[in-house]
Design a protein around this motif. Structure first.
Motif, PDB file in Angstrom:
ATOM      1  N   ARG A 184       0.816  -1.202   0.000  1.00 22.39           N
ATOM      2  CA  ARG A 184       0.000   0.000   0.000  1.00 22.39           C
ATOM      3  C   ARG A 184       0.855   1.260   0.000  1.00 22.39           C
ATOM      4  O   ARG A 184       0.526   2.245  -0.677  1.00 22.39           O
ATOM      5  CB  ARG A 184      -0.924   0.000   1.219  1.00 22.39           C
ATOM      6  N   ASP A 185       1.950   1.262   0.737  1.00 26.22           N
ATOM      7  CA  ASP A 185       2.808   2.441   0.786  1.00 26.22           C
ATOM      8  C   ASP A 185       3.420   2.740  -0.587  1.00 26.22           C
ATOM      9  O   ASP A 185       3.488   3.891  -1.017  1.00 26.22           O
ATOM     10  CB  ASP A 185       3.923   2.256   1.818  1.00 26.22           C
ATOM     11  N   ARG A 186       3.846   1.696  -1.264  1.00 25.33           N
ATOM     12  CA  ARG A 186       4.433   1.887  -2.591  1.00 25.33           C
ATOM     13  C   ARG A 186       3.381   2.364  -3.585  1.00 25.33           C
ATOM     14  O   ARG A 186       3.673   3.162  -4.477  1.00 25.33           O
ATOM     15  CB  ARG A 186       5.060   0.582  -3.074  1.00 25.33           C
ATOM     16  N   LEU A 187       2.159   1.889  -3.420  1.00 21.51           N
ATOM     17  CA  LEU A 187       1.084   2.334  -4.289  1.00 21.51           C
ATOM     18  C   LEU A 187       0.830   3.827  -4.104  1.00 21.51           C
ATOM     19  O   LEU A 187       0.654   4.566  -5.081  1.00 21.51           O
ATOM     20  CB  LEU A 187      -0.191   1.541  -3.995  1.00 21.51           C
ATOM     21  N   GLU A 197      -6.136   6.593  -8.178  1.00 19.38           N
ATOM     22  CA  GLU A 197      -6.803   7.125  -6.976  1.00 19.38           C
ATOM     23  C   GLU A 197      -7.833   6.121  -6.459  1.00 19.38           C
ATOM     24  O   GLU A 197      -7.984   5.923  -5.250  1.00 19.38           O
ATOM     25  CB  GLU A 197      -7.495   8.443  -7.318  1.00 19.38           C
ATOM     26  N   PHE A 198      -8.542   5.472  -7.385  1.00 19.65           N
ATOM     27  CA  PHE A 198      -9.545   4.488  -6.994  1.00 19.65           C
ATOM     28  C   PHE A 198      -8.884   3.307  -6.309  1.00 19.65           C
ATOM     29  O   PHE A 198      -9.399   2.775  -5.321  1.00 19.65           O
ATOM     30  CB  PHE A 198     -10.326   4.023  -8.226  1.00 19.65           C
ATOM     31  N   ASP A 199      -7.733   2.888  -6.835  1.00 20.40           N
ATOM     32  CA  ASP A 199      -6.979   1.804  -6.205  1.00 20.40           C
ATOM     33  C   ASP A 199      -6.650   2.138  -4.755  1.00 20.40           C
ATOM     34  O   ASP A 199      -6.808   1.315  -3.854  1.00 20.40           O
ATOM     35  CB  ASP A 199      -5.672   1.573  -6.964  1.00 20.40           C
ATOM     36  N   GLU A 200      -6.164   3.354  -4.551  1.00 23.11           N
ATOM     37  CA  GLU A 200      -5.779   3.757  -3.195  1.00 23.11           C
ATOM     38  C   GLU A 200      -6.996   3.803  -2.282  1.00 23.11           C
ATOM     39  O   GLU A 200      -6.950   3.333  -1.131  1.00 23.11           O
ATOM     40  CB  GLU A 200      -5.099   5.125  -3.237  1.00 23.11           C
ATOM     41  N   THR A 235      -7.832   1.454   1.184  1.00 21.10           N
ATOM     42  CA  THR A 235      -8.133   1.993   2.511  1.00 21.10           C
ATOM     43  C   THR A 235      -9.602   1.823   2.876  1.00 21.10           C
ATOM     44  O   THR A 235     -10.040   2.263   3.931  1.00 21.10           O
ATOM     45  CB  THR A 235      -7.770   3.484   2.568  1.00 21.10           C
ATOM     46  N   ARG A 236     -10.373   1.211   1.953  1.00 18.56           N
ATOM     47  CA  ARG A 236     -11.802   0.968   2.152  1.00 18.56           C
ATOM     48  C   ARG A 236     -12.556   2.255   2.482  1.00 18.56           C
ATOM     49  O   ARG A 236     -13.406   2.297   3.381  1.00 18.56           O
ATOM     50  CB  ARG A 236     -12.028  -0.093   3.241  1.00 18.56           C
ATOM     51  N   SER A 237     -12.258   3.297   1.737  1.00 18.26           N
ATOM     52  CA  SER A 237     -12.917   4.588   1.918  1.00 18.26           C
ATOM     53  C   SER A 237     -14.114   4.686   0.988  1.00 18.26           C
ATOM     54  O   SER A 237     -13.978   5.082  -0.170  1.00 18.26           O
ATOM     55  CB  SER A 237     -11.926   5.737   1.642  1.00 18.26           C
ATOM     56  N   SER A 253      -9.337  -1.852 -12.557  1.00 23.01           N
ATOM     57  CA  SER A 253     -10.084  -1.321 -13.685  1.00 23.01           C
ATOM     58  C   SER A 253      -9.268  -1.347 -14.953  1.00 23.01           C
ATOM     59  O   SER A 253      -8.121  -1.739 -14.958  1.00 23.01           O
ATOM     60  CB  SER A 253     -10.524   0.113 -13.378  1.00 23.01           C
ATOM     61  N   SER A 254      -9.878  -0.865 -16.050  1.00 24.13           N
ATOM     62  CA  SER A 254      -9.213  -0.983 -17.341  1.00 24.13           C
ATOM     63  C   SER A 254      -7.919  -0.199 -17.403  1.00 24.13           C
ATOM     64  O   SER A 254      -6.976  -0.595 -18.049  1.00 24.13           O
ATOM     65  CB  SER A 254     -10.138  -0.502 -18.455  1.00 24.13           C
ATOM     66  N   SER A 255      -7.845   0.937 -16.743  1.00 26.74           N
ATOM     67  CA  SER A 255      -6.597   1.684 -16.767  1.00 26.74           C
ATOM     68  C   SER A 255      -5.512   0.913 -16.041  1.00 26.74           C
ATOM     69  O   SER A 255      -4.339   1.062 -16.311  1.00 26.74           O
ATOM     70  CB  SER A 255      -6.779   3.042 -16.093  1.00 26.74           C
TER      71      SER A 255
END
Length: 420
Positions: A190-193, A234-237, A241-243, A387-389
């Protein structure tokens, strides 16, 4: 002065903008021998060949598009007096366009050819771009170790950034940041992401505000594709974090980007379809977190429609289509589990094994329009979508953006301006 290649481009543009059924006959007069002669005499015409392939892809003539690229690539070694540096640059363009058509193995082969032949005296940016493109292809193929090696080599040539960097260098940095995101997901780091997302924000902001960007005729395309790739990261992050509020916000952003892409580039443009694939995955993932069965059903239906659009746009054999079809099946499975969990239990029955409440993560999750899971191999229950990106790589859409922006030039704008 026109030649058979420029005439084919004109016919393909007309077929696309006038919506001629089946695309008409854009390649009439452009034989393989004629194209080989054109590229052999003028290697710079590879750019036009790439643009013609892009038009053919939009016309759903994928086999013709790949044939044009293969013929152009095969003609380069025989070009009399061809400068090795120019040849390497041409192979870069051809590989980017071929990768956008889903032929990743061929794209990788051409990039390795370029790396083997680029002279040490060639510009460092050409070395960096070639290694970065190869890193992207490796990541799309889920060859993460090779992607990391190629990415490291690209950075060695690129060196530390500065405020005076050309826009092309910022493009390469954005591509490398997307590859880093793919590597982070494969390692569940997660930190690297987060670091990769920060790097991508910086490079994309620099690209869009660069003084040279206003003169770039592919600016509108670059803007949409860069914003889409950033939204995907941004969606991945947010998912990691389950936001839920952030997931909802980014799903809305994908809707805006899809509308903007359709209005700017056309509803059937490959970039628009790629954004719609991202949007479908985002809607399903966000719906899972709400526990709203009706919303989940609508999102699953959207994923199914997206799979159909992908098959029409990219072809049945494209990696994006494969993943979109897989997403449709995964969504159907998850929806069935959610429906079963919402049924009242029979008198005297205990909990049903395998059932899970909506949003609980039972069953596999969609992976987007890309290459399947970021871990590769079989998908396990409860796996998160990409996602596709991200496309199993974190960079397929952004990498594709490089293809349209660099291989189209003025012609890309001419086509985009005339798209409905």
């Amino acid at each position: 002065m026109t030649n058979a290649l420029s005439e084919a481009i004109g016919r393909a543009e007309t077929a696309l903008t006038d919506r001629i059924p089946g695309g008409g006959s854009p390649l009439a007069g452009l034989t393989d021998a004629a194209l080989a002669d054109i590229v052999g005499r003028d290697p710079a015409s590879v750019e036009d060949a790439c643009y013609l392939a892009a038009l053919l892809q939009a016309l759903r003539r994928h086999d013709d598009a790949r044939r044009i690229l293969r013929t152009a690539a095969a003609s380069l070694p025989a070009s009399p007096g061809t400068d090795i540096t120019r040849r390497a640059a041409a192979l870069n363009r051809l590989s980017v366009r071929m990768a956008s058509l889903g032929a990743l193995e061929e794209a990788s082969h051409w990039l390795r050819q370029a790396i083997q032949t680029i002279p040490a005296s060639a510009p460092a940016l050409l070395h960096a771009r070639t290694h970065a493109n190869l890193a992207s292809v490796h990541a799309q193929r889920e060859e993460f170790r090779q992607a990391a090696v190629a990415s490291q080599r690209a950075r060695q040539y690129l060196g530390p950034g500065n405020d005076a960097e050309p826009v092309e260098a910022l493009d390469v940095r954005g591509l490398l940041a997307a590859v880093d995101a793919a590597l982070a997901r494969s390692a569940n780091d997660r930190d690297r992401l987060s670091q990769a997302l920060g790097d991508f924000r910086g490079s994309s902001r620099g690209t869009l505000t660069h003084p040279a960007a206003d003169a770039d005729e592919g600016r509108r395309y670059r803007e949409i594709s860069a914003l889409t790739a950033r939204a995907a990261l941004e969606f991945d992050e947010a998912r990691s974090t389950r936001s839920q509020p952030r997931l909802e916000q980014l799903t809305g952003l994908f809707e805006t980007l899809a509308s903007k892409s359709a209005a700017t580039l056309g509803a059937d443009h490959p970039q628009t379809v790629a954004v719609l694939l991202d949007l479908a995955c985002a809607e399903f993932e966000t719906a899972r977190g709400t526990g709203d069965l009706d919303r989940l059903e609508r999102a699953a239906h959207t994923l199914g429609a997206a799979a159909g659009r992908a098959a029409q746009c990219f072809g049945e054999g494209h990696p994006l289509t494969h993943a979109a079809v897989e997403n449709r099946a995964i969504a159907a499975e998850h929806l069935a589990l959610a429906r079963a969990s919402s049924l009242p239990a029979a008198p005297g029955s205990g909990p049903r094994s395998g059932a899970a409440p909506p949003g609980a993560g039972a069953g596999a999750s969609p992976t987007g329009s890309g290459r399947g899971t970021v871990r590769g191999g079989a998908r396990e229950p409860g796996e998160e979508p990409v996602s596709s990106s991200r496309a199993g790589t974190g960079c397929s859409t952004w990498w594709g953006a490089a293809a349209w922006a660099r291989c189209g030039g003025r012609a890309t704008r001419r086509w985009a301006d005339r798209s409905p």
